[in-house]
Design a protein around this motif. Structure first.
Motif, PDB file in Angstrom:
ATOM      1  N   SER A   1      79.244  81.924  42.577  1.00 49.18           N
ATOM      2  CA  SER A   1      80.302  81.747  41.586  1.00 49.18           C
ATOM      3  C   SER A   1      81.651  81.889  42.280  1.00 49.18           C
ATOM      4  N   VAL A   2      82.724  81.637  41.545  1.00 48.84           N
ATOM      5  CA  VAL A   2      84.066  81.854  42.098  1.00 48.84           C
ATOM      6  C   VAL A   2      84.228  83.314  42.506  1.00 48.84           C
ATOM      7  N   ALA A   3      83.721  84.234  41.690  1.00 45.06           N
ATOM      8  CA  ALA A   3      83.809  85.656  42.011  1.00 45.06           C
ATOM      9  C   ALA A   3      83.054  85.975  43.300  1.00 45.06           C
ATOM     10  N   ASP A   4      81.938  85.297  43.543  1.00 48.63           N
ATOM     11  CA  ASP A   4      81.179  85.514  44.773  1.00 48.63           C
ATOM     12  C   ASP A   4      81.969  85.059  45.992  1.00 48.63           C
ATOM     13  N   TYR A   5      82.612  83.896  45.891  1.00 41.25           N
ATOM     14  CA  TYR A   5      83.460  83.438  46.991  1.00 41.25           C
ATOM     15  C   TYR A   5      84.579  84.444  47.249  1.00 41.25           C
ATOM     16  N   ALA A   6      85.207  84.924  46.180  1.00 38.88           N
ATOM     17  CA  ALA A   6      86.293  85.887  46.325  1.00 38.88           C
ATOM     18  C   ALA A   6      85.798  87.172  46.987  1.00 38.88           C
ATOM     19  N   ALA A   7      84.610  87.607  46.612  1.00 39.06           N
ATOM     20  CA  ALA A   7      84.057  88.837  47.190  1.00 39.06           C
ATOM     21  C   ALA A   7      83.818  88.682  48.688  1.00 39.06           C
TER      22      ALA A   7
ATOM     23  N   ALA B   1      91.254  82.647  45.102  1.00 37.66           N
ATOM     24  CA  ALA B   1      92.415  83.495  45.359  1.00 37.66           C
ATOM     25  C   ALA B   1      92.804  84.275  44.112  1.00 37.66           C
ATOM     26  N   ALA B   2      92.810  83.599  42.964  1.00 38.82           N
ATOM     27  CA  ALA B   2      93.137  84.277  41.711  1.00 38.82           C
ATOM     28  C   ALA B   2      92.136  85.378  41.415  1.00 38.82           C
ATOM     29  N   GLU B   3      90.864  85.106  41.622  1.00 41.25           N
ATOM     30  CA  GLU B   3      89.822  86.087  41.336  1.00 41.25           C
ATOM     31  C   GLU B   3      89.932  87.284  42.282  1.00 41.25           C
ATOM     32  N   LEU B   4      90.278  87.047  43.529  1.00 41.38           N
ATOM     33  CA  LEU B   4      90.464  88.144  44.474  1.00 41.38           C
ATOM     34  C   LEU B   4      91.684  88.985  44.084  1.00 41.38           C
ATOM     35  N   ALA B   5      92.726  88.327  43.597  1.00 43.56           N
ATOM     36  CA  ALA B   5      93.914  89.057  43.144  1.00 43.56           C
ATOM     37  C   ALA B   5      93.581  89.950  41.943  1.00 43.56           C
ATOM     38  N   ILE B   6      92.717  89.467  41.071  1.00 46.54           N
ATOM     39  CA  ILE B   6      92.297  90.258  39.910  1.00 46.54           C
ATOM     40  C   ILE B   6      91.479  91.467  40.367  1.00 46.54           C
ATOM     41  N   ALA B   7      90.571  91.238  41.316  1.00 49.55           N
ATOM     42  CA  ALA B   7      89.669  92.293  41.771  1.00 49.55           C
ATOM     43  C   ALA B   7      90.388  93.350  42.596  1.00 49.55           C
ATOM     44  N   ARG B   8      91.482  92.962  43.290  1.00 46.29           N
ATOM     45  CA  ARG B   8      92.156  93.897  44.196  1.00 46.29           C
ATOM     46  C   ARG B   8      93.664  93.900  43.933  1.00 46.29           C
ATOM     47  N   PRO B   9      94.064  94.398  42.764  1.00 48.83           N
ATOM     48  CA  PRO B   9      95.477  94.317  42.388  1.00 48.83           C
ATOM     49  C   PRO B   9      96.408  95.136  43.278  1.00 48.83           C
TER      50      PRO B   9
ATOM     51  N   ARG C   1     101.213  89.057  46.591  1.00 45.14           N
ATOM     52  CA  ARG C   1     101.698  87.816  45.987  1.00 45.14           C
ATOM     53  C   ARG C   1     100.642  86.726  46.154  1.00 45.14           C
ATOM     54  N   VAL C   2     100.690  85.730  45.261  1.00 39.67           N
ATOM     55  CA  VAL C   2      99.667  84.689  45.250  1.00 39.67           C
ATOM     56  C   VAL C   2     100.343  83.325  45.148  1.00 39.67           C
ATOM     57  N   LEU C   3      99.987  82.434  46.066  1.00 39.45           N
ATOM     58  CA  LEU C   3     100.480  81.061  46.050  1.00 39.45           C
ATOM     59  C   LEU C   3      99.281  80.160  45.780  1.00 39.45           C
ATOM     60  N   LEU C   4      99.353  79.393  44.696  1.00 36.52           N
ATOM     61  CA  LEU C   4      98.259  78.508  44.299  1.00 36.52           C
ATOM     62  C   LEU C   4      98.731  77.061  44.365  1.00 36.52           C
ATOM     63  N   ALA C   5      97.870  76.177  44.855  1.00 34.22           N
ATOM     64  CA  ALA C   5      98.209  74.757  44.953  1.00 34.22           C
ATOM     65  C   ALA C   5      97.067  73.927  44.392  1.00 34.22           C
TER      66      ALA C   5
ATOM     67  N   VAL D   1      95.629  87.896  36.160  1.00 36.62           N
ATOM     68  CA  VAL D   1      96.382  87.969  37.418  1.00 36.62           C
ATOM     69  C   VAL D   1      97.741  88.599  37.124  1.00 36.62           C
ATOM     70  N   ARG D   2      98.014  89.731  37.734  1.00 39.69           N
ATOM     71  CA  ARG D   2      99.259  90.459  37.454  1.00 39.69           C
ATOM     72  C   ARG D   2     100.316  90.282  38.546  1.00 39.69           C
TER      73      ARG D   2
END
Length: 290
Positions: free
Chosen positions: A102-108, A134-142, A147-151, A233-234
Motif C-alpha cells: 500500500s502507499v503506507a507500506d512504501y512510506a514505511a 511522501a504525504a503518508e510519511l509526513a503523517i506518520a512522522r510529524p 516540509r513537504v514538496l509534492l508534484a 498532513v500538518r
C-alpha cells in the motif's frame, strides 16, 4: 596608526574579494536495509559533507520508475544539503515485497531509510505516485518531517479508480507482445512530444524490469484514501502542478491539504524532472530554505 589601519583595511578587502572555492557535489549510490530487503539509494552531498548545513531532502519517485528520475535535480540541490532518492521496493534495484504494498507500506520503507541513516529531521519531495508516499510519511512522522514538496499528485475519484482497476497500468505482459506498444504509447503521452526515444525506452525498461510488480505503485495510488489521509498532513506543503495526466487530480489534492501553496507549471508535463528540473530546484529552494 593610520598606516596600520590602512594595511589592515587593505588586507580585509583582499580577503573579502577572494571567491569561495567551488562546491563539488558528490553523486553516489548505496544500499540500506528495509523491511522488504534492501533499498537502493541515489545520493548527493556537497564537498563539505552536507551535515548540519541545510535540512536533508528525501525524494520519492513515481512507480514503476526509480530514483534516477531525480538525476538532474540532485547535482543542483546537493550543493548545500544531503539529498537521498531511494528506489521504492520493487522498483529499480531495490528488493520487492512478496505482495503488493500500500502507499503506507512504501512510506514505511522510506521511513526505514531515515532510521538507517539516523536523520533527525528531513524535508520530502514526492513526484506523482511518490507524492502520496511522501504525504503518508509526513503523517506518520510529524516531528521528523519538516516540509513537504509534492508534484503531480494523483488524487483519484471513484470513477477514475474504477477505470484504473478495470485496466491497470503499466499493462501486464501478453504473449503477443501488444503490451509493449500499449505501454510505449502511454509513456509518450505522459512525457510529451519533446521526449527523446532514449528516455521513452528507459521508462519502458523500468516497467519491464519490475515485471508483475510494475503496476503495484499505481494501484496503491489509485486506491489510496486521499480524502481521509491528506487532511492529516500538518506540515507546510508546496504543491507543483505540471500539465501531466494528474493535472486535475493535483487540483483536488490542494483542496484536501491544510497549509498549502500551489504553483502551476503549464509548460511542463510528465517529463517534469527532465525539462523542468531547474525550475523545480528554484521553487524548492524558495520553499525549503526558509
Amino acid at each position: 596608526m593610520t598606516r596600520t589601519t590602512t594595511r589592515s583595511a587593505a588586507r580585509n578587502a583582499s580577503l573579502s574579494s577572494r571567491k569561495s572555492p567551488p562546491v563539488t557535489v558528490h553523486l553516489r549510490k548505496m544500499y540500506v536495509d528495509c523491511r522488504y530487503g534492501q533499498l537502493h539509494v541515489h545520493t548527493a552531498f556537497p564537498s563539505s559533507g552536507g551535515f548540519d548545513e541545510l535540512v536533508p531532502l528525501v525524494c520519492i519517485h513515481p512507480a514503476p520508475l526509480s530514483g534516477r528520475v531525480f538525476r538532474s535535480l540532485l547535482p543542483d540541490l546537493g550543493q548545500d544539503r544531503s539529498v537521498y532518492a531511494p528506489d521504492l521496493p520493487g522498483c529499480g534495484e531495490s528488493d520487492a515485497p512478496e505482495a503488493a504494498p500500500s502507499v503506507a507500506d512504501y512510506a514505511a520503507a522510506v521511513g526505514d531509510l531515515l532510521d538507517s541513516l539516523r536523520l533527525r529531521q528531513v524535508d520530502l519531495l514526492g513526484y506523482q505516485t511518490g507524492s502520496l508516499a511522501a504525504a503518508e510519511l509526513a503523517i506518520a512522522r510529524p516531528e521528523q518531517v519538516r516540509r513537504v514538496l509534492l508534484a503531480g499528485t494523483p488524487v483519484f475519484d471513484a470513477r477514475e479508480r474504477e477505470t484504473f482497476n478495470a485496466r491497470p497500468w503499466p499493462a501486464r505482459a501478453r504473449d503477443d507482445g501488444s503490451h509493449l506498444v500499449e505501454e510505449w504509447q502511454r509513456i509518450r503521452r505522459s512525457r510529451g512530444v519533446h521526449a527523446t526515444v532514449a528516455r521513452l525506452g528507459e521508462d519502458l525498461a523500468a516497467a519491464l524490469r519490475a515485471g508483475d510488480a510494475a503496476a503495484w505503485g499505481t494501484a496503491a495510488a489509485a486506491n489510496y484514501a486521499a480524502g481521509e489521509r491528506l487532511p492529516l498532513v500538518r506540515q507546510p506543503v508546496l504543491l507543483l502542478r505540471p500539465r501531466d495526466e494528474f493535472w486535475d487530480m493535483t487540483g483536488r489534492g490542494e483542496a484536501l491539504l491544510r497549509e498549502v501553496r500551489r504553483v502551476d507549471l503549464p509548460e511542463q508535463n510528465g517529463g517534469l524532472f527532465d525539462t523542468g528540473s531547474a525550475e523545480v530546484a528554484r521553487y524548492a529552494r524558495e520553499f525549503l530554505d526558509r
